[in-house]
Design a protein around this motif. Sequence first.
Motif, short mmCIF file in Angstrom:
data_model
loop_
_atom_site.label_atom_id
_atom_site.label_comp_id
_atom_site.label_asym_id
_atom_site.label_seq_id
_atom_site.Cartn_x
_atom_site.Cartn_y
_atom_site.Cartn_z
N VAL A 14 38.35 41.54 42.55
CA VAL A 14 38.96 40.26 42.88
C VAL A 14 38.97 40.03 44.39
O VAL A 14 38.47 39.01 44.89
CB VAL A 14 40.39 40.17 42.30
CG1 VAL A 14 41.13 38.97 42.84
CG2 VAL A 14 40.29 40.05 40.79
N ASP A 35 41.07 48.16 52.56
CA ASP A 35 41.29 49.03 51.40
C ASP A 35 41.52 50.45 51.90
O ASP A 35 41.04 50.83 52.97
CB ASP A 35 40.07 48.98 50.48
CG ASP A 35 40.38 49.32 49.04
OD1 ASP A 35 40.27 48.43 48.17
OD2 ASP A 35 40.73 50.50 48.78
N ARG A 40 34.52 52.57 49.34
CA ARG A 40 34.38 51.18 48.89
C ARG A 40 34.12 50.26 50.10
O ARG A 40 33.29 49.38 50.05
CB ARG A 40 35.66 50.76 48.17
CG ARG A 40 35.33 49.92 46.96
CD ARG A 40 36.50 49.73 46.04
NE ARG A 40 35.96 49.22 44.76
CZ ARG A 40 36.71 48.85 43.75
NH1 ARG A 40 38.01 48.93 43.81
NH2 ARG A 40 36.15 48.38 42.65
N THR A 90 46.68 46.62 39.10
CA THR A 90 47.97 46.69 38.40
C THR A 90 47.71 47.22 36.99
O THR A 90 47.86 46.50 36.00
CB THR A 90 48.63 45.29 38.33
OG1 THR A 90 47.65 44.34 37.86
CG2 THR A 90 49.14 44.84 39.67
N THR A 130 47.50 40.41 39.15
CA THR A 130 48.21 39.95 37.94
C THR A 130 49.44 40.82 37.73
O THR A 130 49.32 42.05 37.66
CB THR A 130 47.27 40.03 36.72
OG1 THR A 130 46.09 39.28 37.01
CG2 THR A 130 47.95 39.49 35.47
N LYS A 278 45.21 44.99 29.05
CA LYS A 278 46.30 45.30 29.99
C LYS A 278 47.30 44.14 30.06
O LYS A 278 48.51 44.35 30.00
CB LYS A 278 45.69 45.57 31.37
CG LYS A 278 46.61 45.40 32.55
CD LYS A 278 45.91 45.76 33.83
CE LYS A 278 45.21 44.63 34.54
NZ LYS A 278 46.08 43.59 35.11
N1 LIG Z 1 38.74 42.26 37.62
C1 LIG Z 1 38.90 40.98 37.37
O1 LIG Z 1 37.97 40.30 36.95
C2 LIG Z 1 40.21 40.31 37.59
C3 LIG Z 1 41.33 41.02 38.00
N2 LIG Z 1 42.52 40.38 38.22
C4 LIG Z 1 43.68 41.11 38.72
O2 LIG Z 1 43.46 41.37 40.12
C5 LIG Z 1 44.02 42.63 40.48
C6 LIG Z 1 42.95 43.49 41.14
O3 LIG Z 1 41.96 43.75 40.18
P1 LIG Z 1 40.56 44.38 40.59
O4 LIG Z 1 40.06 43.75 41.83
O5 LIG Z 1 39.73 44.36 39.37
O6 LIG Z 1 41.02 45.89 40.93
P2 LIG Z 1 40.15 47.03 41.61
O7 LIG Z 1 40.65 48.31 41.06
O8 LIG Z 1 38.69 46.72 41.50
O9 LIG Z 1 40.52 46.93 43.16
C7 LIG Z 1 41.78 47.21 43.66
C8 LIG Z 1 41.62 47.87 45.04
O10 LIG Z 1 42.90 47.99 45.64
C9 LIG Z 1 42.89 49.18 46.44
N3 LIG Z 1 44.27 49.57 46.74
C10 LIG Z 1 45.22 50.00 45.88
N4 LIG Z 1 46.37 50.20 46.54
C11 LIG Z 1 46.14 49.92 47.83
C12 LIG Z 1 46.95 49.94 49.01
N5 LIG Z 1 48.24 50.27 48.94
N6 LIG Z 1 46.39 49.59 50.18
C13 LIG Z 1 45.09 49.24 50.24
N7 LIG Z 1 44.28 49.19 49.17
C14 LIG Z 1 44.80 49.52 47.98
C15 LIG Z 1 42.13 50.17 45.59
O11 LIG Z 1 41.63 51.22 46.40
C16 LIG Z 1 41.04 49.28 44.99
O12 LIG Z 1 39.83 49.33 45.75
C17 LIG Z 1 44.63 43.22 39.21
O13 LIG Z 1 45.99 42.90 39.16
C18 LIG Z 1 43.89 42.48 38.10
O14 LIG Z 1 44.67 42.37 36.94
C19 LIG Z 1 42.64 39.03 38.08
C20 LIG Z 1 41.56 38.27 37.68
C21 LIG Z 1 40.26 38.85 37.41
#
Ligand SMILES: NC(=O)C1=CN([C@@H]2O[C@H](COP(=O)(O)OP(=O)(O)OC[C@H]3O[C@@H](n4cnc5c(N)ncnc54)[C@H](O)[C@@H]3O)[C@@H](O)[C@H]2O)C=CC1
Length: 487
Positions: A14, A35, A40, A90, A130, A278
């Motif tokens: 996202v 990040d 990454r 999340t 989310t 989820k």
């Molecule tokens: N994947 C999707 O298509 C969609 C996801 N979402 C929501 O968006 C959110 C993110 O999802 P994704 O991008 O798929 O997750 P992801 O797992 O791909 O990316 C999350 C990133 O956050 C980083 N991170 C975690 N804690 C951190 C911190 N304290 N400081 C810095 N970086 C940190 C992680 O290292 C990771 O690279 C979730 O809540 C998901 O439900 C919403 C719409 C679409």
Amino acid sequence: MEVKKICCIGAGYVGGPTCSVIAYKCPDIIVTVVDLNKDRINAWNSKDLPIYEPGLQEIVEERRGKNLFFSTNIDDAIISADLIFISVNTPTKTYGVGKGRAADLKYVESCARHIAEVATGFKIVVEKSTVPVRAAASISNILSSNTKSNSSFQVLSNPEFLAEGTAVTNLIDPDRVLIGGETSVEGQAAIEALSNVYSKWVARDRIIKTNTWSSELSKLAANAFLAQRISSINSMSAICEATGADVTEVANAVGRDSRIGNKFLQASIGFGGSCFQKDVLNLVYLCEALNLPEVANYWQQVIEINNYQRRRFANQIIGSLYNTVYGKQIALLGFAFKKDTGDTRESSAIYVAKYLMDEGAHLKIFDPKVPRKQIITELQHPTITDCPEKARELIEVSGDPYTACAGSHAIAVCTEWDQFKLLDFKKIYDSMLKPAFVFDGRGILPHQKLLDIGFKVSVIGKHRENGGMFKSASSNNILLPSSRVLP
Ligand SMILES: NC(=O)C1=CN([C@@H]2O[C@H](COP(=O)(O)OP(=O)(O)OC[C@H]3O[C@@H](n4cnc5c(N)ncnc54)[C@H](O)[C@@H]3O)[C@@H](O)[C@H]2O)C=CC1
Ligand SMILES: O=C(O)[C@H]1O[C@H](OP(=O)(O)OP(=O)(O)OC[C@H]2O[C@@H](n3ccc(=O)[nH]c3=O)[C@H](O)[C@@H]2O)[C@H](O)[C@@H](O)[C@@H]1O
């Protein structure tokens, strides 16, 4: 207030695409995506981006180094930003209270604490992840309890609706942008500031402004409604297979009602992806916590039907292969949770593979975008097998679909990649053991052509007759046995 510098915490599926599109559409805004994960960030700064999305590479290459930056220097990015997106994962909790259902907010909380620790001056903090309803209250609370004398915050909810594989087009031309905030003057001003960023390319009437809780709940509701449609059509697919109905015809007839609409009615082996399960579980848990058990049970059924569909597909394969797949080779075509992505999180293919491996089948797996290591890691995960060495012996990852199918008893289509429709099926048939079975879990292959070649074909949601054996309209090729006989 005009937003000039944006920081996004979380460079995932996202954060990366969303901020790349903001940078692309707003060249005057400096966007820094940060990040904790160095690999990454390095990948975002390289030619091989960490995620595959059609059109993303071009956008990143166009803006990177100009007004789009990827960095591990989280402190600096927070300090210099006017607006901070929290876009971290999340996931479903795997421990403690709410295990297996509640959303784990530890990453969101750690972002809030990090912001409180280093930020100075006024910042708009935007919840992009989310989250359960009222999570923004926790973020606000952490921020205000730790605020330095010279810092202040407004917290907004701005959930993301992009789907993987179409992220760039969804972001450039969204159905809507949703922004929730406090009803106070300061809250409304913050909503306006974020709205002004989006309005650089999104029509004002597509930007919906609500209170914070409506915004948070709308995201869970949208995913729950979408998942519910898939479980609804998949439940129909089971009825179709047991009667004379065809799920494609039913979906067409139902979807032509403009009140229902024709999207998201494709029967499948069950929905996958990191969010539907989820977020529905998150909603179920929320309902339970609110003492609304009937509502919780209603949404829980969406998950139950999804699990049932995955199991049902695997059972059909086992049943058709004379009730045993032990030692038999089965080619899985597709491992990603949907086409045009390399993402395998919660992919239904994992569960189909698991059920077949539990019966001792050897799997040859091909996916055009999922790396070999990722497939093996998924299938050796402790939630999938309690014996990773044994699982490893049963899996072979193939570099192309022809190698995967050669010598197999059956093919199972798990992901709807377009390229599977165009395979040389005669060549594949000649290389397989006979009878050669095809199980099309996505309903995408040229079925009549397969029948004409000599395959035994089973398609999700297509009629089985005569004690569960299929007959094609124009051939005598008998397909899937099923467990039930028609009345
Ligand atoms: N994947 C999707 O298509 C969609 C996801 N979402 C929501 O968006 C959110 C993110 O999802 P994704 O991008 O798929 O997750 P992801 O797992 O791909 O990316 C999350 C990133 O956050 C980083 N991170 C975690 N804690 C951190 C911190 N304290 N400081 C810095 N970086 C940190 C992680 O290292 C990771 O690279 C979730 O809540 C998901 O439900 C919403 C719409 C679409
Ligand atoms: O919150 C999220 O993460 C996102 O979840 C989904 O997006 P995504 O999971 O990326 O992909 P979808 O296209 O929704 O597909 C989800 C799963 O449902 C399956 N599906 C989809 C449509 C359909 O008709 N049938 C069906 O089985 C897909 O194959 C896939 O396994 C939503 O579509 C997005 O709006 C949302 O932002």
